[in-house]
Design a protein around this motif. Sequence first.
Motif, PDB file in Angstrom:
ATOM      1  N   GLY A 436      23.026  14.922  15.970  1.00 12.62           N
ATOM      2  CA  GLY A 436      22.759  15.396  17.329  1.00 12.62           C
ATOM      3  C   GLY A 436      21.701  16.691  17.069  1.00 12.62           C
ATOM      4  O   GLY A 436      22.292  17.458  15.443  1.00 12.62           O
ATOM      5  N   TYR A 437      21.188  16.668  17.827  1.00 13.49           N
ATOM      6  CA  TYR A 437      20.205  18.093  18.006  1.00 13.49           C
ATOM      7  C   TYR A 437      20.877  19.458  18.049  1.00 13.49           C
ATOM      8  O   TYR A 437      21.340  18.809  19.856  1.00 13.49           O
ATOM      9  N   GLY A 438      21.265  20.376  17.705  1.00 17.18           N
ATOM     10  CA  GLY A 438      21.758  22.168  18.654  1.00 17.18           C
ATOM     11  C   GLY A 438      21.018  22.949  19.154  1.00 17.18           C
ATOM     12  O   GLY A 438      20.412  22.950  17.481  1.00 17.18           O
ATOM     13  N   MET A 439      20.876  23.700  19.544  1.00 13.00           N
ATOM     14  CA  MET A 439      20.232  25.056  18.922  1.00 13.00           C
ATOM     15  C   MET A 439      21.003  25.675  20.071  1.00 13.00           C
ATOM     16  O   MET A 439      21.464  25.926  20.678  1.00 13.00           O
ATOM     17  N   ALA A 440      21.103  27.510  19.651  1.00  9.63           N
ATOM     18  CA  ALA A 440      21.644  28.912  19.779  1.00  9.63           C
ATOM     19  C   ALA A 440      20.779  29.904  19.514  1.00  9.63           C
ATOM     20  O   ALA A 440      20.279  29.858  18.896  1.00  9.63           O
ATOM     21  N   THR A 441      20.994  30.578  20.360  1.00  7.56           N
ATOM     22  CA  THR A 441      20.143  31.894  20.723  1.00  7.56           C
ATOM     23  C   THR A 441      21.572  33.230  19.504  1.00  7.56           C
ATOM     24  O   THR A 441      22.805  32.955  20.026  1.00  7.56           O
ATOM     25  N   ALA A 609      18.685  29.603  15.733  1.00  6.83           N
ATOM     26  CA  ALA A 609      19.559  28.896  15.522  1.00  6.83           C
ATOM     27  C   ALA A 609      19.492  27.187  15.491  1.00  6.83           C
ATOM     28  O   ALA A 609      19.737  27.060  16.532  1.00  6.83           O
ATOM     29  N   PHE A 610      18.946  26.624  14.709  1.00  4.89           N
ATOM     30  CA  PHE A 610      18.874  25.028  15.029  1.00  4.89           C
ATOM     31  C   PHE A 610      18.910  24.720  14.124  1.00  4.89           C
ATOM     32  O   PHE A 610      19.581  23.899  12.647  1.00  4.89           O
ATOM     33  N   VAL A 611      19.827  23.282  14.467  1.00  4.14           N
ATOM     34  CA  VAL A 611      21.157  22.219  13.609  1.00  4.14           C
ATOM     35  C   VAL A 611      21.044  21.141  13.991  1.00  4.14           C
ATOM     36  O   VAL A 611      20.906  20.118  15.440  1.00  4.14           O
ATOM     37  N   GLU A 612      21.110  20.190  12.512  1.00  5.58           N
ATOM     38  CA  GLU A 612      21.210  18.582  13.022  1.00  5.58           C
ATOM     39  C   GLU A 612      22.809  18.544  12.649  1.00  5.58           C
ATOM     40  O   GLU A 612      22.924  19.070  11.558  1.00  5.58           O
ATOM     41  N   VAL A 613      23.273  17.608  13.149  1.00  2.89           N
ATOM     42  CA  VAL A 613      24.456  17.039  12.634  1.00  2.89           C
ATOM     43  C   VAL A 613      24.919  16.329  12.811  1.00  2.89           C
ATOM     44  O   VAL A 613      23.806  14.729  13.602  1.00  2.89           O
ATOM     45  N   GLU A 614      25.306  14.944  11.687  1.00  2.00           N
ATOM     46  CA  GLU A 614      25.403  13.779  11.735  1.00  2.00           C
ATOM     47  C   GLU A 614      27.640  13.577  12.303  1.00  2.00           C
ATOM     48  O   GLU A 614      28.387  14.319  11.581  1.00  2.00           O
ATOM     49  N   VAL A 615      27.658  13.112  13.224  1.00  2.00           N
ATOM     50  CA  VAL A 615      29.126  12.503  12.986  1.00  2.00           C
ATOM     51  C   VAL A 615      29.592  11.019  13.008  1.00  2.00           C
ATOM     52  O   VAL A 615      28.777  10.041  13.603  1.00  2.00           O
ATOM     53  N   GLY A 717      24.657  32.913  15.753  1.00  3.61           N
ATOM     54  CA  GLY A 717      24.253  31.828  16.335  1.00  3.61           C
ATOM     55  C   GLY A 717      24.309  30.402  16.193  1.00  3.61           C
ATOM     56  O   GLY A 717      24.261  29.807  17.165  1.00  3.61           O
ATOM     57  N   MET A 718      24.606  30.381  15.045  1.00  2.00           N
ATOM     58  CA  MET A 718      24.968  29.298  14.428  1.00  2.00           C
ATOM     59  C   MET A 718      26.036  28.234  14.900  1.00  2.00           C
ATOM     60  O   MET A 718      25.534  26.773  15.269  1.00  2.00           O
ATOM     61  N   PRO A 719      27.612  28.871  15.113  1.00  3.22           N
ATOM     62  CA  PRO A 719      28.366  28.552  15.464  1.00  3.22           C
ATOM     63  C   PRO A 719      28.118  27.026  16.327  1.00  3.22           C
ATOM     64  O   PRO A 719      28.443  26.455  16.800  1.00  3.22           O
ATOM     65  N   PRO A 720      27.494  27.993  17.581  1.00  7.72           N
ATOM     66  CA  PRO A 720      27.440  27.749  19.254  1.00  7.72           C
ATOM     67  C   PRO A 720      26.442  26.534  18.937  1.00  7.72           C
ATOM     68  O   PRO A 720      26.121  25.347  19.831  1.00  7.72           O
ATOM     69  N   ALA A 721      25.444  26.442  18.181  1.00  6.30           N
ATOM     70  CA  ALA A 721      24.328  25.620  18.075  1.00  6.30           C
ATOM     71  C   ALA A 721      25.110  24.301  17.435  1.00  6.30           C
ATOM     72  O   ALA A 721      24.491  23.008  17.744  1.00  6.30           O
ATOM     73  N   ILE A 722      25.800  24.283  16.418  1.00  5.45           N
ATOM     74  CA  ILE A 722      26.772  23.267  16.035  1.00  5.45           C
ATOM     75  C   ILE A 722      27.231  22.628  17.094  1.00  5.45           C
ATOM     76  O   ILE A 722      26.871  21.259  17.340  1.00  5.45           O
ATOM     77  N   ALA A 723      28.131  23.720  17.766  1.00  8.84           N
ATOM     78  CA  ALA A 723      28.981  22.874  18.687  1.00  8.84           C
ATOM     79  C   ALA A 723      27.928  22.253  19.792  1.00  8.84           C
ATOM     80  O   ALA A 723      28.437  20.794  20.838  1.00  8.84           O
ATOM     81  N   ASN A 724      27.274  22.774  20.039  1.00 14.53           N
ATOM     82  CA  ASN A 724      25.593  22.046  21.317  1.00 14.53           C
ATOM     83  C   ASN A 724      25.209  20.504  20.373  1.00 14.53           C
ATOM     84  O   ASN A 724      25.156  19.718  20.963  1.00 14.53           O
ATOM     85  N   ALA A 725      24.678  20.481  18.611  1.00 15.37           N
ATOM     86  CA  ALA A 725      24.950  19.131  18.214  1.00 15.37           C
ATOM     87  C   ALA A 725      26.189  18.358  18.359  1.00 15.37           C
ATOM     88  O   ALA A 725      24.876  16.994  19.265  1.00 15.37           O
ATOM     89  N   ILE A 726      26.810  19.117  18.280  1.00 15.90           N
ATOM     90  CA  ILE A 726      27.782  17.207  18.610  1.00 15.90           C
ATOM     91  C   ILE A 726      27.710  17.015  19.507  1.00 15.90           C
ATOM     92  O   ILE A 726      28.022  15.846  20.029  1.00 15.90           O
ATOM     93  N   PHE A 727      27.914  18.572  20.567  1.00 21.38           N
ATOM     94  CA  PHE A 727      27.457  17.152  22.590  1.00 21.38           C
ATOM     95  C   PHE A 727      26.551  16.087  22.693  1.00 21.38           C
ATOM     96  O   PHE A 727      26.688  15.427  22.833  1.00 21.38           O
TER      97      PHE A 727
END
Length: 745
Positions: A436-441, A609-615, A717-727
């Motif tokens: 998942g990719y997520g970003m936030a301000t 903040a831009f994040v990639e996660v693997e689940v 910014g990065m914690p919500p970017a992580i949550a958005n990437a998980i979504f």
Amino acid sequence: MSIKPLIGQPISRLEGHLKVTGAAKYAGEYNVSDLLYGYVVNSTITKGKIISMNSDEIKKIPGIIEIFTHENRPSLAWFDMQYSDMDAPPGSPFRPLHKPEIKYNGQPIALIVAETFELARYAASLLKAVYKEEKFSTHLQANLSKARKPQPGLATMLKPPPPKEKGNVDLAINAAAFTAKGDFTHGTEHHNPLELFATTTVYEGKGKVTIYDKTQGTINCQLYVGNVFGLHFKDVRVISPYVGGAFGAGLRPQYQLFLSVMAALELKRNVRVTLDRSQMFTFGHRPPTIQKTTFGSDVNGKITSLYHEAIGETSLHEDYTETVVNWAPMLYPSPNSKMEYNLVPLDVFTPIDMRAPGGCTGLHAIESTIDDLAHQAKIDPIKFRLINYADRDESVNRPYSSKELRACFIQGAEKFGWENRNPEPRSMRRGNKLVGYGMATGVWESMILPARAEAILTTEGRLIVKSAVTDIGTGTLTVMSQIAADELGLPLSMVSFEYGDSKMPFAPIQGGSFTVSTVGSAIKVAGEAMRKKLLKIAQRLPNSAFKGAELDNVVFQNGFIRLRLNLSKEISIKDLILANGGKPIKTKNFNVPNLLKLKKHSRAAHSAAFVEVEVDEELGIINVTRAVTAVAAGKIINPKTARSQILGGMVWSISKALREETISDHQFGKYMNQNLGEYHIPVHADIHDLDVIFVEEKDEIVNELGSKGIGEIGLVGMPPAIANAIFNATGKRINEFPIHFDKLL
């Protein structure tokens, strides 16, 4: 030949060698003769009253010097009055050993002073108290009906209340083409810096003390000790040049400072008190917070309504507040908005600022809701934010002094590879891993406070600059040395920055991302005053080429003063010192920000903040595989130390989103994981590819340096970017921090 300006250069930490070799002395490491050791005993109940303690029995153990309790603590000047420190919220501060009443679990109830640390610790294990217990309440969720508005106080100067309501939120939500709402919860967090809290008090005689303390404010502790113990401020010296992390825990004087000074004054001996790791959970914390959001937009993605409510925890004796709900109107203009913030008083110790207080809490809710709204509107999250981009802070109807957030979006997205994102949840995979990719301000207010600095040119031509400010590991020593060197055009080897001592010129507590702007600006003022003095001396010389020259007509380069339009006309600083009778040249200057000028603009650092996660699809295990944070924070004084600050915030973001939480058992009113074995923070194996971009941003309003603080902006910014990437990876929007794997099973 001129030297290259040092501001903007990636200079390595000047004290780095001392720290990695163990030569740097921390509060609990100073070699002091005739030293006694104090060990704190903490309450084992949450609320009630001490009936008795077996202290008389323990005093008989050889080597035990004294046991201080509420029954025999000395009478103190301000002990029975309200006193405050620079970071005190409204209310009545906690007073150690004041009365037999127990206000919270883990409250200090005794200090055992012995000839050795081991003996004091052993005796502490033997000290038992008999209590009369009372009913208590520590559960925020179970007491939401008790929520109320915070008390007003001086803290509102730095933590303003929510902005005024605009329009009609309910009508706008009902008319919105798209709506997104969420209930968000954040657990309790404790700071846990590597260095334990410790105080070494040296009794100098006649009511004088020298104190080595772990603190974020030497002068703050000096004022506290002077007021509480009725000492003249000049007789109290607080020294703290090296601080092994603090993150806000050292903003207020902690109880080991009080106990160490009390014992030293009463026994007329040198006393050291060090808290152990479990005791680091007995004062201050990031409070658990419950939030609700409802945002609405039209069919084109233009936001039409913002509602954000937050309820936080505080103690029964002080109203600790955070700026949780103020951020959405700063970032997203809306004709209809309503922000509400309330507190629930509970039987806990007063919370305390913890890195990005309120910001990283509130922006999780805001940026996750914005992501949800963009998803419903089927608009890319970056494009959605650009549709709602504003160069003005609509919450207070002022323009920003500078704002390069758009560039953060563009540069961060390019570096990260955002164009490769598939917006459909569960659409990207690597083997059995959902990607998942997520970003936030991110946004954090840029503040500046008054401060004083002293500059001294020695007879050898060296520049010494002094300030009482601490360095909590952020690179303050290095950055201030760079600023000072550029003021006189000197190489760094000719400059010394002396700091971390309350006898030095005034500096406020180190926090809020305002230290470089505050103390750095004071150094610039002192540097300008020094340049004026040197020019006057040069103008008094016989046949001086500098007669009639204004300060703008000369340059200071590599130990010389030169005419700007004729650099061959020069005189060395050493010659100017000789012309001054061979005496050092000194200036001491106070910098007070121009509030009338500053109030015309909102001032803030921004980030994307831009994040990639693997689940893991079967196990639900979450891994942050890579992340990019793009930051616009004005002039970056030292890109190397600044990058370290942002990287630290990114690591903490992983901790906040996925790991970190203090667990409470509300049946006992007690934290259950008061150790680093069970209080989970990231380890090296959790950290992968992290990158930082500093976007160019010029700001001539925020302060003389054009700098904005970066201590907090890397975390918000990065914690919500992580949550958005998980979504994006799973299709599940989880609004409870930290996010555990069981929520994904």
